[in-house]
Design a protein around this motif. Structure first.
Motif, mmCIF file in Angstrom:
data_model
loop_
_atom_site.group_PDB
_atom_site.id
_atom_site.type_symbol
_atom_site.label_atom_id
_atom_site.label_comp_id
_atom_site.label_asym_id
_atom_site.label_seq_id
_atom_site.Cartn_x
_atom_site.Cartn_y
_atom_site.Cartn_z
ATOM 1 N N TRP A 210 0.826 -1.212 0.000
ATOM 2 C CA TRP A 210 0.000 0.000 0.000
ATOM 3 C C TRP A 210 0.854 1.253 0.000
ATOM 4 O O TRP A 210 1.947 1.272 0.557
ATOM 5 C CB TRP A 210 -0.905 0.017 1.243
ATOM 6 N N TRP A 211 0.304 2.320 -0.598
ATOM 7 C CA TRP A 211 0.870 3.669 -0.519
ATOM 8 C C TRP A 211 -0.166 4.521 0.210
ATOM 9 O O TRP A 211 -1.373 4.391 -0.027
ATOM 10 C CB TRP A 211 1.108 4.242 -1.908
ATOM 11 N N TRP A 212 0.310 5.428 1.069
ATOM 12 C CA TRP A 212 -0.554 6.250 1.914
ATOM 13 C C TRP A 212 -0.202 7.726 1.773
ATOM 14 O O TRP A 212 0.954 8.101 1.866
ATOM 15 C CB TRP A 212 -0.401 5.828 3.378
ATOM 16 N N TRP A 213 -1.211 8.573 1.584
ATOM 17 C CA TRP A 213 -1.053 10.025 1.494
ATOM 18 C C TRP A 213 -1.683 10.643 2.731
ATOM 19 O O TRP A 213 -2.823 10.310 3.084
ATOM 20 C CB TRP A 213 -1.769 10.573 0.260
ATOM 21 N N LEU A 214 -0.969 11.570 3.392
ATOM 22 C CA LEU A 214 -1.557 12.303 4.506
ATOM 23 C C LEU A 214 -2.486 13.377 3.956
ATOM 24 O O LEU A 214 -2.126 14.092 3.013
ATOM 25 C CB LEU A 214 -0.479 12.963 5.360
ATOM 26 N N VAL A 215 -3.665 13.466 4.536
ATOM 27 C CA VAL A 215 -4.650 14.485 4.175
ATOM 28 C C VAL A 215 -5.155 15.118 5.466
ATOM 29 O O VAL A 215 -5.018 14.531 6.544
ATOM 30 C CB VAL A 215 -5.830 13.879 3.364
ATOM 31 N N PRO A 216 -5.747 16.313 5.396
ATOM 32 C CA PRO A 216 -6.305 16.914 6.611
ATOM 33 C C PRO A 216 -7.413 16.039 7.185
ATOM 34 O O PRO A 216 -8.137 15.363 6.446
ATOM 35 C CB PRO A 216 -6.865 18.252 6.118
ATOM 36 N N ALA A 217 -7.562 16.056 8.497
ATOM 37 C CA ALA A 217 -8.623 15.296 9.152
ATOM 38 C C ALA A 217 -9.982 15.730 8.592
ATOM 39 O O ALA A 217 -10.196 16.903 8.303
ATOM 40 C CB ALA A 217 -8.576 15.506 10.654
ATOM 41 N N GLY A 218 -10.870 14.781 8.419
ATOM 42 C CA GLY A 218 -12.211 15.074 7.913
ATOM 43 C C GLY A 218 -12.307 15.105 6.402
ATOM 44 O O GLY A 218 -13.317 15.534 5.860
ATOM 45 N N SER A 219 -11.285 14.650 5.704
ATOM 46 C CA SER A 219 -11.311 14.660 4.237
ATOM 47 C C SER A 219 -12.257 13.610 3.672
ATOM 48 O O SER A 219 -12.393 13.486 2.461
ATOM 49 C CB SER A 219 -9.906 14.442 3.673
ATOM 50 N N ASP A 220 -12.933 12.885 4.552
ATOM 51 C CA ASP A 220 -13.950 11.930 4.108
ATOM 52 C C ASP A 220 -15.362 12.473 4.323
ATOM 53 O O ASP A 220 -16.340 11.789 4.065
ATOM 54 C CB ASP A 220 -13.801 10.598 4.836
ATOM 55 N N HIS A 221 -15.466 13.731 4.776
ATOM 56 C CA HIS A 221 -16.773 14.325 5.047
ATOM 57 C C HIS A 221 -17.560 14.480 3.750
ATOM 58 O O HIS A 221 -17.111 15.153 2.812
ATOM 59 C CB HIS A 221 -16.601 15.685 5.738
#
Length: 169
Positions: free
Chosen positions: A96-107
């Motif tokens: 797997w590859w993982w990208w950091l995103v701001p919290a709540g980016s699944d809203h």
């Protein structure tokens, strides 16, 4: 754009499934590739979960918006990394590859399978390592371009909740 290989960050926090169930960390959304055990088996061996680890942000980067992570199978990794206009911290392991995103980016957004959204950047512990360090002080990858690219690569139409439209005359 060149990708710099950065050695594994020492001291990454690792949590057992028991610690995670005790309420100390949020649960990531799981896809079938995140369970251990051979395919086609059933019973407790198939349902045994991998231990988890929280992705650590390199010193000097500001995480004022909190951190979540978006993971994709490794076969999509280089395509996404090379096509995004900006990349934050990117971590990779063998699968797997993982990208950091701001919290709540699944809203109001449903990330398409096989992508996995991990709240709190807590992911299965397969010894991920930082493979891309951002040029600036933000560890985040912009989530909307990442979402649209993941949708394109998986053949999924983008979908998110639209705000109600009203007009006054």
């Amino acid at each position: 754009m060149a990708t710099r290989m950065i050695p594994l960050i020492p001291g990454a926090a690792r949590r057992s499934p028991a610690a995670r169930r005790a309420g100390r960390a949020p649960e990531p959304r799981r896809s079938s590739g995140l369970l251990s055990g051979p395919l086609g088996t059933s019973g407790p061996d198939r349902l045994q979960e991998l231990e988890t680890t929280r992705l650590t942000v390199p010193v000097g980067l500001h995480t004022g918006l909190g951190c979540d992570a978006v993971g994709v199978p490794a076969r999509f990794g280089f395509k996404i990394l090379s096509r995004l206009p900006a990349n934050g911290c990117v971590y990779a392991d063998s699968a797997w590859w993982w990208w950091l995103v701001p919290a709540g980016s699944d809203h109001d957004v449903t990330w398409p399978l096989p992508a996995c959204y991990a709240r709190g950047a807590e992911i299965p512990d397969r010894r991920p390592r930082l493979i891309h360090h951002p040029d600036g002080t933000s560890p985040y990858t912009p989530p909307i371009p990442l979402y649209l690219l993941v949708c394109q690569l998986t053949g999924t139409a983008p979908s998110w909740a639209a705000p109600p439209v009203s007009s006054t005359l």
